[in-house]
Write a protein that holds these residues in place. Sequence first.
Motif, PDB file in Angstrom:
ATOM      1  N   GLY A 148      -5.417  -2.753   4.074  1.00 13.20           N
ATOM      2  CA  GLY A 148      -5.204  -2.936   5.513  1.00 13.20           C
ATOM      3  C   GLY A 148      -3.964  -2.152   5.910  1.00 13.20           C
ATOM      4  O   GLY A 148      -3.033  -2.007   5.106  1.00 13.20           O
ATOM      5  N   ASP A 149      -3.933  -1.639   7.147  1.00 12.15           N
ATOM      6  CA  ASP A 149      -2.882  -0.718   7.578  1.00 12.15           C
ATOM      7  C   ASP A 149      -2.690  -0.898   9.086  1.00 12.15           C
ATOM      8  O   ASP A 149      -3.677  -0.892   9.833  1.00 12.15           O
ATOM      9  CB  ASP A 149      -3.363   0.711   7.243  1.00 12.15           C
ATOM     10  CG  ASP A 149      -2.338   1.806   7.471  1.00 12.15           C
ATOM     11  OD1 ASP A 149      -1.149   1.499   7.684  1.00 12.15           O
ATOM     12  OD2 ASP A 149      -2.752   2.992   7.423  1.00 12.15           O
ATOM     13  N   SER A 150      -1.436  -1.067   9.524  1.00 11.93           N
ATOM     14  CA  SER A 150      -1.197  -1.251  10.959  1.00 11.93           C
ATOM     15  C   SER A 150       0.229  -0.841  11.296  1.00 11.93           C
ATOM     16  O   SER A 150       1.105  -0.839  10.431  1.00 11.93           O
ATOM     17  CB  SER A 150      -1.426  -2.730  11.328  1.00 11.93           C
ATOM     18  OG  SER A 150      -1.282  -2.955  12.707  1.00 11.93           O
ATOM     19  N   ALA A 151       0.446  -0.467  12.547  1.00  9.28           N
ATOM     20  CA  ALA A 151       1.786  -0.059  12.970  1.00  9.28           C
ATOM     21  C   ALA A 151       2.045  -0.481  14.408  1.00  9.28           C
ATOM     22  O   ALA A 151       1.116  -0.641  15.204  1.00  9.28           O
ATOM     23  CB  ALA A 151       1.942   1.460  12.836  1.00  9.28           C
TER      24      ALA A 151
ATOM     25  N   ILE B  56      -7.064   3.628  13.250  1.00  7.53           N
ATOM     26  CA  ILE B  56      -6.821   4.490  14.414  1.00  7.53           C
ATOM     27  C   ILE B  56      -5.337   4.398  14.718  1.00  7.53           C
ATOM     28  O   ILE B  56      -4.789   3.282  14.810  1.00  7.53           O
ATOM     29  CB  ILE B  56      -7.671   4.036  15.619  1.00  7.53           C
ATOM     30  CG1 ILE B  56      -9.154   4.044  15.248  1.00  7.53           C
ATOM     31  CG2 ILE B  56      -7.413   4.920  16.838  1.00  7.53           C
ATOM     32  CD1 ILE B  56     -10.085   3.528  16.356  1.00  7.53           C
ATOM     33  N   GLU B  57      -4.651   5.553  14.829  1.00 13.32           N
ATOM     34  CA  GLU B  57      -3.194   5.484  14.936  1.00 13.32           C
ATOM     35  C   GLU B  57      -2.577   6.604  15.772  1.00 13.32           C
ATOM     36  O   GLU B  57      -2.068   7.576  15.226  1.00 13.32           O
ATOM     37  CB  GLU B  57      -2.537   5.424  13.553  1.00 13.32           C
ATOM     38  CG  GLU B  57      -2.990   6.432  12.520  1.00 13.32           C
ATOM     39  CD  GLU B  57      -2.196   6.275  11.222  1.00 13.32           C
ATOM     40  OE1 GLU B  57      -0.971   6.076  11.268  1.00 13.32           O
ATOM     41  OE2 GLU B  57      -2.821   6.353  10.153  1.00 13.32           O
ATOM     42  N   PRO B  58      -2.603   6.448  17.097  1.00 10.79           N
ATOM     43  CA  PRO B  58      -1.964   7.461  17.932  1.00 10.79           C
ATOM     44  C   PRO B  58      -0.464   7.592  17.672  1.00 10.79           C
ATOM     45  O   PRO B  58       0.241   6.587  17.553  1.00 10.79           O
ATOM     46  CB  PRO B  58      -2.225   6.993  19.365  1.00 10.79           C
ATOM     47  CG  PRO B  58      -2.887   5.686  19.283  1.00 10.79           C
ATOM     48  CD  PRO B  58      -3.285   5.422  17.879  1.00 10.79           C
TER      49      PRO B  58
ATOM     50  N   PHE C 205       1.351   3.479  17.245  1.00 11.29           N
ATOM     51  CA  PHE C 205       0.672   2.185  17.083  1.00 11.29           C
ATOM     52  C   PHE C 205      -0.574   2.415  16.247  1.00 11.29           C
ATOM     53  O   PHE C 205      -1.202   3.478  16.331  1.00 11.29           O
ATOM     54  CB  PHE C 205       0.261   1.598  18.442  1.00 11.29           C
ATOM     55  CG  PHE C 205       1.395   0.941  19.186  1.00 11.29           C
ATOM     56  CD1 PHE C 205       1.585  -0.437  19.102  1.00 11.29           C
ATOM     57  CD2 PHE C 205       2.269   1.695  19.955  1.00 11.29           C
ATOM     58  CE1 PHE C 205       2.635  -1.048  19.788  1.00 11.29           C
ATOM     59  CE2 PHE C 205       3.318   1.092  20.643  1.00 11.29           C
ATOM     60  CZ  PHE C 205       3.500  -0.287  20.563  1.00 11.29           C
ATOM     61  N   GLU C 206      -0.950   1.401  15.467  1.00 12.36           N
ATOM     62  CA  GLU C 206      -2.109   1.549  14.582  1.00 12.36           C
ATOM     63  C   GLU C 206      -2.790   0.210  14.355  1.00 12.36           C
ATOM     64  O   GLU C 206      -2.116  -0.815  14.204  1.00 12.36           O
ATOM     65  CB  GLU C 206      -1.647   2.102  13.222  1.00 12.36           C
ATOM     66  CG  GLU C 206      -2.754   2.188  12.174  1.00 12.36           C
ATOM     67  CD  GLU C 206      -2.254   2.758  10.839  1.00 12.36           C
ATOM     68  OE1 GLU C 206      -1.059   2.595  10.527  1.00 12.36           O
ATOM     69  OE2 GLU C 206      -3.077   3.348  10.120  1.00 12.36           O
ATOM     70  N   HIS C 207      -4.119   0.249  14.330  1.00 10.38           N
ATOM     71  CA  HIS C 207      -4.888  -0.911  13.875  1.00 10.38           C
ATOM     72  C   HIS C 207      -5.965  -0.460  12.899  1.00 10.38           C
ATOM     73  O   HIS C 207      -6.495   0.656  13.006  1.00 10.38           O
ATOM     74  CB  HIS C 207      -5.582  -1.618  15.044  1.00 10.38           C
ATOM     75  CG  HIS C 207      -4.737  -2.652  15.721  1.00 10.38           C
ATOM     76  ND1 HIS C 207      -4.056  -3.641  15.035  1.00 10.38           N
ATOM     77  CD2 HIS C 207      -4.467  -2.859  17.036  1.00 10.38           C
ATOM     78  CE1 HIS C 207      -3.406  -4.411  15.902  1.00 10.38           C
ATOM     79  NE2 HIS C 207      -3.622  -3.959  17.114  1.00 10.38           N
TER      80      HIS C 207
ATOM     81  N   LEU D  26       7.270   0.647  13.172  1.00 10.81           N
ATOM     82  CA  LEU D  26       7.120  -0.055  11.889  1.00 10.81           C
ATOM     83  C   LEU D  26       5.674   0.104  11.447  1.00 10.81           C
ATOM     84  O   LEU D  26       4.753  -0.357  12.129  1.00 10.81           O
ATOM     85  CB  LEU D  26       7.452  -1.545  12.052  1.00 10.81           C
ATOM     86  CG  LEU D  26       8.843  -1.861  12.609  1.00 10.81           C
ATOM     87  CD1 LEU D  26       8.988  -3.369  12.836  1.00 10.81           C
ATOM     88  CD2 LEU D  26       9.936  -1.349  11.676  1.00 10.81           C
ATOM     89  N   ASP D  27       5.482   0.786  10.337  1.00 15.27           N
ATOM     90  CA  ASP D  27       4.140   1.061   9.818  1.00 15.27           C
ATOM     91  C   ASP D  27       4.061   0.396   8.456  1.00 15.27           C
ATOM     92  O   ASP D  27       4.963   0.553   7.624  1.00 15.27           O
ATOM     93  CB  ASP D  27       3.949   2.579   9.721  1.00 15.27           C
ATOM     94  CG  ASP D  27       2.520   2.978   9.366  1.00 15.27           C
ATOM     95  OD1 ASP D  27       1.681   2.102   9.120  1.00 15.27           O
ATOM     96  OD2 ASP D  27       2.260   4.199   9.344  1.00 15.27           O
ATOM     97  N   PHE D  28       2.972  -0.339   8.235  1.00 11.93           N
ATOM     98  CA  PHE D  28       2.961  -1.246   7.101  1.00 11.93           C
ATOM     99  C   PHE D  28       1.534  -1.425   6.582  1.00 11.93           C
ATOM    100  O   PHE D  28       0.588  -1.534   7.362  1.00 11.93           O
ATOM    101  CB  PHE D  28       3.538  -2.586   7.596  1.00 11.93           C
ATOM    102  CG  PHE D  28       3.626  -3.630   6.540  1.00 11.93           C
ATOM    103  CD1 PHE D  28       4.543  -3.504   5.516  1.00 11.93           C
ATOM    104  CD2 PHE D  28       2.784  -4.726   6.566  1.00 11.93           C
ATOM    105  CE1 PHE D  28       4.619  -4.467   4.514  1.00 11.93           C
ATOM    106  CE2 PHE D  28       2.858  -5.688   5.570  1.00 11.93           C
ATOM    107  CZ  PHE D  28       3.775  -5.559   4.554  1.00 11.93           C
TER     108      PHE D  28
ATOM    109  N   ALA E 299       0.832  -1.211   0.000  1.00 13.27           N
ATOM    110  CA  ALA E 299       0.000   0.000   0.000  1.00 13.27           C
ATOM    111  C   ALA E 299       0.862   1.255   0.000  1.00 13.27           C
ATOM    112  O   ALA E 299       0.367   2.351  -0.276  1.00 13.27           O
ATOM    113  CB  ALA E 299      -0.918  -0.004   1.227  1.00 13.27           C
ATOM    114  N   PHE E 300       2.141   1.116   0.339  1.00 14.12           N
ATOM    115  CA  PHE E 300       2.989   2.288   0.557  1.00 14.12           C
ATOM    116  C   PHE E 300       3.910   2.580  -0.627  1.00 14.12           C
ATOM    117  O   PHE E 300       4.115   3.740  -0.963  1.00 14.12           O
ATOM    118  CB  PHE E 300       3.868   2.099   1.807  1.00 14.12           C
ATOM    119  CG  PHE E 300       3.115   2.050   3.120  1.00 14.12           C
ATOM    120  CD1 PHE E 300       1.732   2.100   3.170  1.00 14.12           C
ATOM    121  CD2 PHE E 300       3.812   1.947   4.319  1.00 14.12           C
ATOM    122  CE1 PHE E 300       1.060   2.055   4.383  1.00 14.12           C
ATOM    123  CE2 PHE E 300       3.147   1.907   5.538  1.00 14.12           C
ATOM    124  CZ  PHE E 300       1.774   1.955   5.573  1.00 14.12           C
ATOM    125  N   LYS E 301       4.505   1.524  -1.209  1.00 13.61           N
ATOM    126  CA  LYS E 301       5.494   1.754  -2.262  1.00 13.61           C
ATOM    127  C   LYS E 301       4.828   2.435  -3.448  1.00 13.61           C
ATOM    128  O   LYS E 301       3.853   1.917  -4.003  1.00 13.61           O
ATOM    129  CB  LYS E 301       6.135   0.430  -2.694  1.00 13.61           C
ATOM    130  CG  LYS E 301       7.415   0.601  -3.465  1.00 13.61           C
ATOM    131  CD  LYS E 301       8.104  -0.728  -3.712  1.00 13.61           C
ATOM    132  CE  LYS E 301       9.430  -0.514  -4.393  1.00 13.61           C
ATOM    133  NZ  LYS E 301      10.161  -1.787  -4.511  1.00 13.61           N
TER     134      LYS E 301
HETATM  135 MG    MG Z   1      -0.100   2.942   8.801  1.00 13.51          MG
END
Ligand code: MG
Length: 239
Positions: free
Chosen positions: A92-95, A188-190, A219-221, A81-83, A44-46
């Motif tokens: 999907g996105d999480s860190a 959600i990503e504080p 952190f993110e979910h 690490l955010d991915f 999703a990032f590259k």
């Molecule tokens: Mg993220």
Amino acid sequence: MKTASSVVAEILQVLLEEAKEGMSTNDLDRKAEELIKKKGAVSAFKGYSGFPKVLCASVNEEIVHGIPDDRVLKSGDIVGLDFGVHIDGWYGDSAVTVPIGKISPEASKLIKITEESLYKGIEAAVPGNRLGDIGFAVQNHAESNGYGVVRDFVGHGIGRALHEDPQVPNYGKKGTGMLLEPGMVLAIEPMITAGSYKVKVLKNNWTAVTTDGSLAAHFEHTIAVTEKGPVILSDRAKL
Ligand code: MG
Ligand code: MG
């Protein structure tokens, strides 16, 4: 999004276990890229606005959007690490923020409170609540521990694109903002700092750092709002 987020969770779990002293953030990015291919997913990032890597790796005073490079991680560092990936066009996105070797008690507490702030925000993501309830929950927990809440970057809706409306700030007033309804999916990503919440972006146009050099954690979910409450789609605990 369940599928994409569970792939994100699986890969983040591998990365957080592998992140060790002596490794470069490029090593982690390469590992992530290899695993994306294996899973038949797409980063999703590259290429997102020209971002060159599949992973964001943000070390110490870097808050978010750190670009992996040959910098070697050392004991005492913390690395965010955010991915994210998409599969069949769903994102999907999480860190997670990971300790490297032996970290200071201050760094350890910052990581703990940031992760707790995320879960406080998730708990508030129930039908009938509003976006401001999520922001309030995150902000209240972080600030009551003496930390700064980053304003310049926020969480987001997610779906057919990585970043969709609405914006999901990590600060807010109870009972204000968009009404939360079943079926909404939010990231959600504080982003929490040990000092000032003020942010500056480095000359590479990506890496956001604290202006006062204080440590930051993230952190993110990806979560779904349902009648039965929030469901964490990127939950690593359920792997
Ligand atoms: Mg993220
Ligand atoms: Mg995000």
